[in-house]
Design a protein around this motif. Structure first.
Motif, PDB file in Angstrom:
ATOM      1  N   ALA A 353       0.935  -1.138   0.076  1.00  0.00           N
ATOM      2  CA  ALA A 353       0.083   0.071  -0.045  1.00  0.00           C
ATOM      3  C   ALA A 353       0.820   1.326   0.002  1.00  0.00           C
ATOM      4  O   ALA A 353       0.533   2.210  -0.796  1.00  0.00           O
ATOM      5  CB  ALA A 353      -0.933  -0.004   1.233  1.00  0.00           C
ATOM      6  N   ARG A 354       1.805   1.045   0.947  1.00  0.00           N
ATOM      7  CA  ARG A 354       2.943   2.504   0.958  1.00  0.00           C
ATOM      8  C   ARG A 354       3.807   2.509  -0.445  1.00  0.00           C
ATOM      9  O   ARG A 354       3.665   3.793  -0.958  1.00  0.00           O
ATOM     10  CB  ARG A 354       3.706   2.248   2.038  1.00  0.00           C
ATOM     11  N   ALA A 355       4.238   1.504  -1.135  1.00  0.00           N
ATOM     12  CA  ALA A 355       4.747   1.567  -2.336  1.00  0.00           C
ATOM     13  C   ALA A 355       3.799   2.100  -3.266  1.00  0.00           C
ATOM     14  O   ALA A 355       4.188   2.981  -4.110  1.00  0.00           O
ATOM     15  CB  ALA A 355       5.205   0.245  -2.739  1.00  0.00           C
ATOM     16  N   TYR A 356       2.550   1.890  -3.247  1.00  0.00           N
ATOM     17  CA  TYR A 356       1.520   2.357  -4.332  1.00  0.00           C
ATOM     18  C   TYR A 356       1.233   3.970  -3.869  1.00  0.00           C
ATOM     19  O   TYR A 356       1.192   4.661  -4.848  1.00  0.00           O
ATOM     20  CB  TYR A 356       0.319   1.689  -4.403  1.00  0.00           C
ATOM     21  N   ALA A 357       1.219   4.233  -2.707  1.00  0.00           N
ATOM     22  CA  ALA A 357       0.892   5.674  -2.338  1.00  0.00           C
ATOM     23  C   ALA A 357       2.187   6.528  -2.770  1.00  0.00           C
ATOM     24  O   ALA A 357       1.798   7.618  -2.840  1.00  0.00           O
ATOM     25  CB  ALA A 357       0.697   5.696  -0.891  1.00  0.00           C
ATOM     26  N   HIS A 358       3.319   6.043  -2.695  1.00  0.00           N
ATOM     27  CA  HIS A 358       4.427   6.713  -2.973  1.00  0.00           C
ATOM     28  C   HIS A 358       4.716   6.973  -4.394  1.00  0.00           C
ATOM     29  O   HIS A 358       4.872   8.085  -4.983  1.00  0.00           O
ATOM     30  CB  HIS A 358       5.738   6.170  -2.159  1.00  0.00           C
ATOM     31  N   GLY A 359       4.577   5.768  -5.172  1.00  0.00           N
ATOM     32  CA  GLY A 359       5.223   5.855  -6.542  1.00  0.00           C
ATOM     33  C   GLY A 359       3.933   5.431  -7.487  1.00  0.00           C
ATOM     34  O   GLY A 359       4.535   5.413  -8.510  1.00  0.00           O
TER      35      GLY A 359
END
Length: 393
Positions: A353-359
């Motif tokens: 989820a954080r990977a998607y939110a960041h990039g």
């Protein structure tokens, strides 16, 4: 940085043995979270759902929910969390709880601390089949917590209702989201969770989605310090510690256990597989967990807004087992960046989820992890997670 010293000290935690060798996250998640409604009377600054006071007319109906419950149980899952928004905004909530229990599920509730949450509501929930209640506590005092919630008096109501949860015979769980605003208060929050007799302290690591801005996120070095502190705390806390959106906690725990025993990480993993120590296959977005929205959309988690489809027209088991989205997230060798090069990629995998939110790439690297892989060596076997009284969801 986390202040030195221990918080919530008490009897050493002895986790129960679990039949974890029967878990197959490719077939069914251990946990399904259903967003019963997005309606809520609070205005939390980090709300994943960007909740509003009024209910959406497109929410799943009671009849649709009953069909969904049967499909979840047939898939092999038992644990169900009813969340929101605020589930108490639905007048049929207790019918939903009873229906979930009748379907063979074990439902727990994550309500908001508003005037809708009363002792009477808790007793009705328990009578309907509720087993546990999670309350959010995002500060050690009213100043910090109420600022998060956007409503004065939320902190005092949360403490009062925590006592009512325990009095009602329900398991109490305390949820805390780690942000730049409350990082320094975590030891006091942990002590408060112990004082309230929480069974589980669920520590969420913020993902910048919904109303949660990137400014609330802590740095990767701070995250590493928090995870190390949680591991130390887990040996003395009177509650179990669970992390959410911080799967690299498994790597921190494995390294700490190996260092203490003077052995390799691989030896620690082998010891847990042979039964010496707790062992639970690691959960991550889409791996061991599924999130169903108020409209029936099936997501890898509540923090990863990519839908595999809807339970209105497709069985949830097909979406979880066979969708390209979920299958891809469960394949560690498909990860990119540092996560793709990391030897812990099968055990951890980073927050998708954080990977998607960041990039914008759900298979990209997790920027909140401070670990720098040495090389793209073979991944440690994805047999599960060894830990000191904690797990990640």
């Amino acid at each position: 940085m986390i202040p030195s010293g221990q918080a919530g000290a008490g009897r050493p935690f002895r986790p129960p043995s679990l039949p974890v060798r029967t878990l197959d996250y490719g077939r069914a998640p251990l946990l399904v979270i259903w967003e019963v409604t997005r309606a809520c009377d609070l205005a939390c600054v980090h709300c994943r759902a960007s909740a509003l006071p009024r209910r959406d007319p497109e929410e799943l109906t009671l009849a649709q929910a009953r069909g969904m419950f049967a499909a979840i149980r047939a898939m092999g899952t038992r644990l169900l969390v009813l969340t929101g928004g605020d589930p108490l905004k639905r007048p049929d909530l207790f019918e939903l709880i009873a229906s979930a229990r009748s379907a063979g599920l074990d439902p727990s509730l994550s309500p908001s601390a508003t005037p809708l949450l009363t002792g009477e509501a808790l007793r009705a929930g328990r009578a309907a089949g509720l087993s546990a209640v999670s309350l959010s506590l995002d500060g050690a005092g009213a100043l910090t917590h109420d600022a998060f919630r956007g409503v004065s008096g939320s902190f005092d109501r949360t403490l009062a209702m925590a006592g009512r949860v325990v009095e009602s015979g329900l398991d109490l769980r305390i949820n805390t989201t780690v942000t730049s605003r409350n990082l320094h208060e975590l030891p006091e929050v942990a002590r408060l969770a112990g004082h309230l007799r929480a069974r589980i302290w669920s520590v969420f690591f913020l993902v910048p989605t919904g109303r949660a801005g990137a400014a609330l996120q802590i740095g990767s070095g701070q995250c590493e310090s928090v995870l190390g502190w949680l591991y130390e705390l887990s040996s003395t806390a009177p509650f179990r510690i669970k992390t959410t959106e911080a799967p690299h906690y498994r790597r921190v725990v494995l390294e700490a256990m190996a260092a203490r025993q003077g052995v390799s990480v691989e030896t620690v993993l082998q010891n847990t597989r042979s039964g010496r120590g707790r062992f639970l296959p690691g959960m991550n977005d889409g791996r061991g967990i599924a999130f169903i929205s108020h409209r029936g959309e099936v997501y890898p988690s509540g923090f990863l807004p990519l839908s595999a489809g809807s339970v209105r027209d497709t069985d949830v088991s097909l979406l979880y087992r066979d969708s390209v989205l979920f299958r891809g997230l469960r394949e560690p060798d498909s990860l990119r960046g540092r996560c793709g090069r990391c030897r812990f990629r099968a055990i951890c995998g980073g927050s998708r989820a954080r990977a998607y939110a960041h990039g914008g790439d759900p298979l990209g690297e997790d920027h909140l992890c401070d670990y720098e892989p040495e090389s793209c060596g073979p991944a440690a076997p994805h047999h599960g997670e060894a830990h000191g009284g904690a797990r990640d969801e």
